[in-house]
Write a protein that holds these residues in place. Structure first.
Motif, PDB file in Angstrom:
ATOM      1  N   GLY A 195       0.831  -1.194   0.000  1.00 19.59           N
ATOM      2  CA  GLY A 195       0.000   0.000   0.000  1.00 19.59           C
ATOM      3  C   GLY A 195       0.864   1.241   0.000  1.00 19.59           C
ATOM      4  O   GLY A 195       1.991   1.238  -0.499  1.00 19.59           O
ATOM      5  N   SER A 196       0.341   2.302   0.591  1.00 13.64           N
ATOM      6  CA  SER A 196       1.117   3.524   0.726  1.00 13.64           C
ATOM      7  C   SER A 196       2.201   3.287   1.777  1.00 13.64           C
ATOM      8  O   SER A 196       2.134   2.317   2.550  1.00 13.64           O
ATOM      9  N   TRP A 197       3.171   4.199   1.851  1.00 19.54           N
ATOM     10  CA  TRP A 197       4.198   4.014   2.873  1.00 19.54           C
ATOM     11  C   TRP A 197       3.581   4.108   4.267  1.00 19.54           C
ATOM     12  O   TRP A 197       4.020   3.419   5.189  1.00 19.54           O
ATOM     13  N   GLN A 198       2.522   4.918   4.416  1.00 25.28           N
ATOM     14  CA  GLN A 198       1.864   5.014   5.713  1.00 25.28           C
ATOM     15  C   GLN A 198       1.177   3.686   6.071  1.00 25.28           C
ATOM     16  O   GLN A 198       1.221   3.247   7.228  1.00 25.28           O
ATOM     17  N   ASP A 199       0.544   3.048   5.058  1.00 18.95           N
ATOM     18  CA  ASP A 199      -0.039   1.720   5.274  1.00 18.95           C
ATOM     19  C   ASP A 199       1.052   0.733   5.684  1.00 18.95           C
ATOM     20  O   ASP A 199       0.865  -0.074   6.594  1.00 18.95           O
ATOM     21  N   PHE A 200       2.185   0.800   4.975  1.00 19.52           N
ATOM     22  CA  PHE A 200       3.306  -0.076   5.276  1.00 19.52           C
ATOM     23  C   PHE A 200       3.742   0.078   6.733  1.00 19.52           C
ATOM     24  O   PHE A 200       3.953  -0.912   7.436  1.00 19.52           O
ATOM     25  N   VAL A 201       3.891   1.315   7.198  1.00 19.53           N
ATOM     26  CA  VAL A 201       4.367   1.538   8.568  1.00 19.53           C
ATOM     27  C   VAL A 201       3.408   0.890   9.568  1.00 19.53           C
ATOM     28  O   VAL A 201       3.844   0.207  10.500  1.00 19.53           O
ATOM     29  N   GLY A 202       2.119   1.063   9.371  1.00 17.92           N
ATOM     30  CA  GLY A 202       1.157   0.428  10.262  1.00 17.92           C
ATOM     31  C   GLY A 202       1.264  -1.085  10.248  1.00 17.92           C
ATOM     32  O   GLY A 202       1.251  -1.739  11.302  1.00 17.92           O
ATOM     33  N   GLN A 203       1.397  -1.661   9.053  1.00 18.90           N
ATOM     34  CA  GLN A 203       1.531  -3.110   8.932  1.00 18.90           C
ATOM     35  C   GLN A 203       2.871  -3.586   9.500  1.00 18.90           C
ATOM     36  O   GLN A 203       2.940  -4.617  10.172  1.00 18.90           O
ATOM     37  N   ALA A 204       3.933  -2.837   9.231  1.00 14.82           N
ATOM     38  CA  ALA A 204       5.259  -3.211   9.721  1.00 14.82           C
ATOM     39  C   ALA A 204       5.321  -3.151  11.244  1.00 14.82           C
ATOM     40  O   ALA A 204       5.961  -3.998  11.874  1.00 14.82           O
ATOM     41  N   GLN A 205       4.657  -2.171  11.836  1.00 15.92           N
ATOM     42  CA  GLN A 205       4.623  -2.105  13.296  1.00 15.92           C
ATOM     43  C   GLN A 205       4.005  -3.373  13.871  1.00 15.92           C
ATOM     44  O   GLN A 205       4.512  -3.922  14.849  1.00 15.92           O
ATOM     45  N   ALA A 206       2.926  -3.845  13.273  1.00 12.72           N
ATOM     46  CA  ALA A 206       2.289  -5.068  13.754  1.00 12.72           C
ATOM     47  C   ALA A 206       3.221  -6.273  13.602  1.00 12.72           C
ATOM     48  O   ALA A 206       3.279  -7.129  14.482  1.00 12.72           O
ATOM     49  N   VAL A 207       3.962  -6.332  12.503  1.00 19.52           N
ATOM     50  CA  VAL A 207       4.890  -7.444  12.261  1.00 19.52           C
ATOM     51  C   VAL A 207       6.102  -7.339  13.176  1.00 19.52           C
ATOM     52  O   VAL A 207       6.452  -8.290  13.892  1.00 19.52           O
ATOM     53  N   ILE A 208       6.761  -6.196  13.166  1.00 22.22           N
ATOM     54  CA  ILE A 208       8.047  -6.022  13.850  1.00 22.22           C
ATOM     55  C   ILE A 208       7.883  -5.893  15.360  1.00 22.22           C
ATOM     56  O   ILE A 208       8.639  -6.489  16.130  1.00 22.22           O
ATOM     57  N   ASN A 209       6.923  -5.103  15.813  1.00 18.76           N
ATOM     58  CA  ASN A 209       6.765  -4.895  17.255  1.00 18.76           C
ATOM     59  C   ASN A 209       6.418  -6.184  17.991  1.00 18.76           C
ATOM     60  O   ASN A 209       6.621  -6.274  19.196  1.00 18.76           O
ATOM     61  N   ASN A 210       5.898  -7.170  17.287  1.00 19.02           N
ATOM     62  CA  ASN A 210       5.594  -8.459  17.900  1.00 19.02           C
ATOM     63  C   ASN A 210       6.768  -9.426  17.883  1.00 19.02           C
ATOM     64  O   ASN A 210       6.664 -10.532  18.407  1.00 19.02           O
ATOM     65  N   CYS A 211       7.880  -9.033  17.273  1.00 23.49           N
ATOM     66  CA  CYS A 211       9.100  -9.841  17.291  1.00 23.49           C
ATOM     67  C   CYS A 211       9.939  -9.463  18.509  1.00 23.49           C
ATOM     68  O   CYS A 211       9.914  -8.315  18.963  1.00 23.49           O
ATOM     69  N   VAL A 212      10.699 -10.415  19.011  1.00 26.82           N
ATOM     70  CA  VAL A 212      11.610 -10.138  20.118  1.00 26.82           C
ATOM     71  C   VAL A 212      12.699  -9.188  19.646  1.00 26.82           C
ATOM     72  O   VAL A 212      13.046  -8.224  20.325  1.00 26.82           O
TER      73      VAL A 212
END
Length: 179
Positions: free
Chosen positions: A47-64
């Motif tokens: 999506g847009s870079w803003q969409d990416f950031v929201g999706q990436a936060q969900a992916v990355i913030n849940n990683c150790v």
């Protein structure tokens, strides 16, 4: 148009800042990395870079922890005030038990390492005198899941581990880059 060495160096800085922002969870740096109208596509994220950031936060913030390493880069002019770049990358993620996004990384019931090797293909443009990513396409070359067993950092002192806040020794470097 031929890119100057200064242009190529500035482009490398933007691409490197992205890896820092992802691994240190410095989401506030993303507006200086992406053009306001940028798009992003990599596997299930897009999506847009803003969409990416929201999706990436969900992916990355849940990683150790995550660790993105950038390798060789090819950078070429793509018309006036534009460039294209191919950057090899290896992204390592420590995925905990109970990981909530099984379409990204499966829940294996224990900590494990998800390793992705691939490439970023970026179109960059000059925006207000600074290079920014206008379009990013991520390409998987391979990925694997590895048991980590005793390879985790539980026995390493907290101050010797990478941090996701201003306690990380590299925090001032990115702050200086961001201005």
């Amino acid at each position: 148009m031929t890119l100057s060495l200064a242009d190529k160096d500035a482009i490398r800085d933007v691409l490197t800042a992205y890896a820092h922002a992802i691994d240190r969870r410095r989401w506030e740096l993303m507006p200086q990395i992406f053009h306001p109208e940028a798009t992003f596509a990599f596997g299930p994220i897009g999506g847009s870079w803003q969409d990416f950031v929201g999706q990436a936060q969900a992916v990355i913030n849940n990683c150790v922890a995550t660790h993105h390493q950038l390798g060789q880069m090819l950078i070429a002019a793509d018309g006036p005030d534009a460039a294209i770049a191919e950057t090899y990358m290896t992204a390592m993620h420590i995925v905990p038990p109970g990981y909530p996004l099984p379409t990204v990384f499966p829940d294996r019931g224990e900590d494990y390492s998800a390793v992705i090797a691939g490439r970023y293909v970026d179109r960059l443009v000059l925006y207000r005198g600074e290079w920014r990513i206008m379009q990013r396409t991520g390409i998987y070359d391979w990925r694997e899941f590895r048991e980590i067993g005793e390879a985790n950092l539980s026995a390493v002192a907290q101050e010797a581990r990478g941090q996701h806040d201003a306690g990380d020794p590299a925090w001032p470097v990115a702050a200086a880059w961001a201005g």
